[in-house]
Design a protein around this motif. Sequence first.
Motif, mmCIF file in Angstrom:
data_model
loop_
_atom_site.group_PDB
_atom_site.id
_atom_site.type_symbol
_atom_site.label_atom_id
_atom_site.label_comp_id
_atom_site.label_asym_id
_atom_site.label_seq_id
_atom_site.Cartn_x
_atom_site.Cartn_y
_atom_site.Cartn_z
ATOM 1 N N CYS A 50 0.849 -1.186 0.000
ATOM 2 C CA CYS A 50 0.000 0.000 0.000
ATOM 3 C C CYS A 50 0.890 1.243 0.000
ATOM 4 C CB CYS A 50 -0.886 0.010 1.239
ATOM 5 S SG CYS A 50 -2.038 1.399 1.274
ATOM 6 N N CYS B 54 0.294 4.616 6.346
ATOM 7 C CA CYS B 54 -0.245 4.817 7.701
ATOM 8 C C CYS B 54 0.758 4.274 8.721
ATOM 9 C CB CYS B 54 -1.608 4.145 7.853
ATOM 10 S SG CYS B 54 -2.811 4.776 6.667
ATOM 11 N N THR C 252 1.201 -3.236 6.628
ATOM 12 C CA THR C 252 1.214 -3.251 5.154
ATOM 13 C C THR C 252 1.954 -2.035 4.608
ATOM 14 O OG1 THR C 252 -0.872 -4.421 5.083
ATOM 15 C CG2 THR C 252 -0.250 -3.283 3.092
HETATM 16 S S1 SF4 Z 1 -4.139 1.184 7.005
HETATM 17 FE FE1 SF4 Z 1 -2.486 0.190 5.857
HETATM 18 S S2 SF4 Z 1 -3.463 -0.809 4.120
HETATM 19 FE FE2 SF4 Z 1 -4.933 0.650 4.983
HETATM 20 S S3 SF4 Z 1 -4.612 2.559 3.799
HETATM 21 FE FE3 SF4 Z 1 -3.283 2.722 5.606
HETATM 22 S S4 SF4 Z 1 -1.309 1.891 4.923
HETATM 23 FE FE4 SF4 Z 1 -2.847 1.230 3.450
#
Ligand code: SF4
Length: 357
Positions: free
Chosen positions: A119, A123, A128
């Motif tokens: 991704c 975040c 991920t």
């Molecule tokens: S929580 Fe993880 S998978 Fe979901 S948008 Fe944020 S970085 Fe991407």
Amino acid sequence: MVTKRNNIKNFTRQNLREWFKKNEKPQISTKPFRADQIFKWLYQKRVESFDKMLNIGQGTREILENHFYVCSLKVSNKFKSRDGSIKFQILLDDSNIIETVFLPHKNHNTICVSSQVGCAMGCDFCMTAKMGLIRNLNPSEIINQIFAVRKELPNAKNIRNIVFMGMGEPFHNYKNLMQALEILTDEHGFNFSHRRITVSTSGLLPKIKIFGFEKIKANLAVSLNGVTNAVRTKLMPVNKSYNLEKLIKACSEFPLESRKRITFEYVLIRGLTDSIEDAKNLIKLLHGLKFKINLIPYNSTPSSKYDSPSPEQARMFQKYLLDHKIIAPLRISKGQDIQGACGQLAVENMRRIEYLI
Ligand code: SF4
């Protein structure tokens, strides 16, 4: 001459009708119902080769064979939690691995699917994110996650909900997401109710604005996680481009079907987002919207930078919201012992850490 064959599960029924029209040949019946029949074989009878499509004529089947292939995905590993949820690692053709989670409930089941390998959203609380974006999943890879889980769990009959909350930001792969939704909700395809599909975004505003006006009206969930711009930006860099004020405005303009609400996901992190002051500000922030809040206690691991809230603090936070008549389920513990939070399994696997199942 060798024709490059197409993955038929990347085609919506409309795409397939158009392909038939464009490639009209005397031996192919180009009637629109051909695409309907093929869809039923693929998604309702779940056959994996054209020669099993018995009511399609031999000539048409040969043409299909020459131009298309039916692909499926294989589960490479699975991790079962004590609470019954199962996390599947699914192997893609290029050897990348994605994850799909099966969540059993009392009277129904939910599947949580991935939309990307990795991704790009970065975040800070998400495993991920550490992978970065490797690539988008194509529509077939999105929908084949459901086939793969069904094959592994033939007795799990009532799969009622599909949530796009696995790896990836679904709105960052918008075109393929919409094609997958079309196949999932197509009456000749999976025939899922759009009311039972939820797409979760970190807050990509331009797509929130158009998603509500698509012909497929899936539910919207927004990952919120901070009630001030300072905290939200620290946790979710997307907030720098689309801050809380803009996000809430877009949510207030999102067209909702009757009795529908926007779901806000709110991760409770010890000392950062879990105070009663935060709960108060959360109510203020969402005032005027039709919403519910999913409270998700942060699932801390030895390598994580944040801490889980205490169970008492999480309950106090929830109680404050419930006392103010807010729907606020506390999502405790589904899959915690198998690294149940978004994306954790794939990244840990990349680091070759072994798990106890
Ligand atoms: S929580 Fe993880 S998978 Fe979901 S948008 Fe944020 S970085 Fe991407």
